[in-house]
Design a protein around this motif. Structure first.
Motif, mmCIF file in Angstrom:
data_model
loop_
_atom_site.group_PDB
_atom_site.id
_atom_site.type_symbol
_atom_site.label_atom_id
_atom_site.label_comp_id
_atom_site.label_asym_id
_atom_site.label_seq_id
_atom_site.Cartn_x
_atom_site.Cartn_y
_atom_site.Cartn_z
ATOM 1 N N UNK A 210 0.843 -1.204 0.000
ATOM 2 C CA UNK A 210 0.000 0.000 0.000
ATOM 3 C C UNK A 210 0.873 1.246 0.000
ATOM 4 N N UNK A 211 1.937 1.248 0.772
ATOM 5 C CA UNK A 211 2.837 2.407 0.841
ATOM 6 C C UNK A 211 3.499 2.667 -0.514
ATOM 7 N N UNK A 212 3.990 1.634 -1.164
ATOM 8 C CA UNK A 212 4.643 1.799 -2.469
ATOM 9 C C UNK A 212 3.653 2.348 -3.493
ATOM 10 N N UNK A 213 2.461 1.773 -3.552
ATOM 11 C CA UNK A 213 1.490 2.254 -4.536
ATOM 12 C C UNK A 213 1.008 3.662 -4.196
ATOM 13 N N UNK A 214 0.868 3.963 -2.913
ATOM 14 C CA UNK A 214 0.478 5.315 -2.519
ATOM 15 C C UNK A 214 1.534 6.320 -2.950
ATOM 16 N N UNK A 215 2.786 6.020 -2.641
ATOM 17 C CA UNK A 215 3.888 6.932 -2.940
ATOM 18 C C UNK A 215 4.094 7.122 -4.440
ATOM 19 N N UNK A 216 4.021 6.039 -5.198
ATOM 20 C CA UNK A 216 4.347 6.118 -6.626
ATOM 21 C C UNK A 216 3.152 6.429 -7.519
ATOM 22 N N UNK A 217 1.963 6.045 -7.116
ATOM 23 C CA UNK A 217 0.794 6.259 -7.969
ATOM 24 C C UNK A 217 -0.124 7.338 -7.408
ATOM 25 N N UNK A 218 -0.592 7.150 -6.188
ATOM 26 C CA UNK A 218 -1.622 8.043 -5.654
ATOM 27 C C UNK A 218 -1.115 9.443 -5.362
ATOM 28 N N UNK A 219 0.149 9.591 -4.997
ATOM 29 C CA UNK A 219 0.689 10.938 -4.766
ATOM 30 C C UNK A 219 0.819 11.718 -6.073
ATOM 31 N N UNK A 220 0.966 11.016 -7.179
ATOM 32 C CA UNK A 220 1.148 11.679 -8.477
ATOM 33 C C UNK A 220 -0.181 12.025 -9.152
ATOM 34 N N UNK A 221 -1.272 11.470 -8.643
ATOM 35 C CA UNK A 221 -2.562 11.629 -9.305
ATOM 36 C C UNK A 221 -3.580 12.197 -8.311
ATOM 37 N N UNK A 222 -4.074 13.420 -8.553
ATOM 38 C CA UNK A 222 -5.110 13.980 -7.676
ATOM 39 C C UNK A 222 -6.363 13.091 -7.666
ATOM 40 N N UNK A 223 -7.156 13.190 -6.604
ATOM 41 C CA UNK A 223 -8.321 12.328 -6.417
ATOM 42 C C UNK A 223 -9.266 12.342 -7.619
ATOM 43 N N UNK A 224 -9.559 13.526 -8.165
ATOM 44 C CA UNK A 224 -10.475 13.605 -9.317
ATOM 45 C C UNK A 224 -9.897 12.867 -10.528
ATOM 46 N N UNK A 225 -8.597 13.015 -10.750
ATOM 47 C CA UNK A 225 -7.951 12.311 -11.856
ATOM 48 C C UNK A 225 -7.899 10.810 -11.588
ATOM 49 N N UNK A 226 -7.731 10.435 -10.328
ATOM 50 C CA UNK A 226 -7.685 9.018 -9.977
ATOM 51 C C UNK A 226 -9.024 8.348 -10.292
ATOM 52 N N UNK A 227 -10.121 9.024 -10.002
ATOM 53 C CA UNK A 227 -11.439 8.486 -10.353
ATOM 54 C C UNK A 227 -11.548 8.301 -11.868
ATOM 55 N N UNK A 228 -11.086 9.286 -12.626
ATOM 56 C CA UNK A 228 -11.128 9.172 -14.087
ATOM 57 C C UNK A 228 -10.215 8.039 -14.561
ATOM 58 N N UNK A 229 -9.022 7.962 -13.986
ATOM 59 C CA UNK A 229 -8.093 6.890 -14.350
ATOM 60 C C UNK A 229 -8.719 5.529 -14.053
ATOM 61 N N UNK A 230 -9.326 5.388 -12.880
ATOM 62 C CA UNK A 230 -9.998 4.131 -12.521
ATOM 63 C C UNK A 230 -11.079 3.801 -13.541
ATOM 64 N N UNK A 231 -11.893 4.794 -13.891
ATOM 65 C CA UNK A 231 -12.980 4.560 -14.842
ATOM 66 C C UNK A 231 -12.445 4.168 -16.216
#
Length: 158
Positions: free
Chosen positions: A112-133
């Motif tokens: 979880x820490x690795x994915x948070x640091x490398x993926x989630x920190x680079x992508x704002x929440x709104x973009x993360x929802x779009x990326x997920x979709x």
């Protein structure tokens, strides 16, 4: 020929996935002595308890022979058990063991820490929802093809 924008998107995606997978692989090996595919197998079993080899192959998206090999390694390590299915004598059931659940619990915080640091920190929440979709649509589109386990086996010609 794909348009330049399509190629740029494709190569950005494949490079990002490769870089993320490399870091995840290092973390899983360092903290649990397991590979990424072994983690995927354990995570699938951690939720389900037990699955057939076919269900695992389709879910993890791995070849039959590769999955058999990985399940054998996990079984040797005491992380899973394998046995015949009582419902279908042709099927092999794979079940996670308490040691397998302990391994998941051990590596999951680091994962979880690795994915948070490398993926989630680079992508704002709104973009993360779009990326997920977007990625969910791509995944679902690709999964409309028959599962790999349903593909006929190729005969070797010598």
């Amino acid at each position: 020929m794909p348009e330049p924008q399509q190629l740029e998107a494709y190569f950005a995606l494949t490079e990002a996935v490769s870089l993320l997978q490399h870091q995840v692989e290092q973390q899983l090996r360092a903290e649990g002595g397991i590979s990424t595919v072994q983690f995927q197998i354990l995570m699938a079993l951690n939720g389900a308890g037990q699955l057939t080899m076919t269900q695992l192959a389709d879910g993890v998206v791995y070849s039959r022979s590769g999955l058999t090999y990985q399940a054998g390694l996990l079984e040797k390590a005491g992380l899973v058990t394998r046995g015949p299915s009582p419902e279908d004598e042709r099927a092999t059931l794979v079940a996670i063991t308490p040691k397998g659940r302990d391994t998941v619990a051990k590596v999951l915080p680091g994962h979880i820490e690795v994915t948070r640091r490398l993926l989630y920190e680079a992508v704002p929440a709104a973009d993360l929802r779009r990326l997920r979709d977007i990625m969910s649509r791509v995944r679902d589109h690709i999964r409309e093809e028959p599962p790999r386990s349903a593909a006929p086996r190729r005969r070797r010609t010598s």
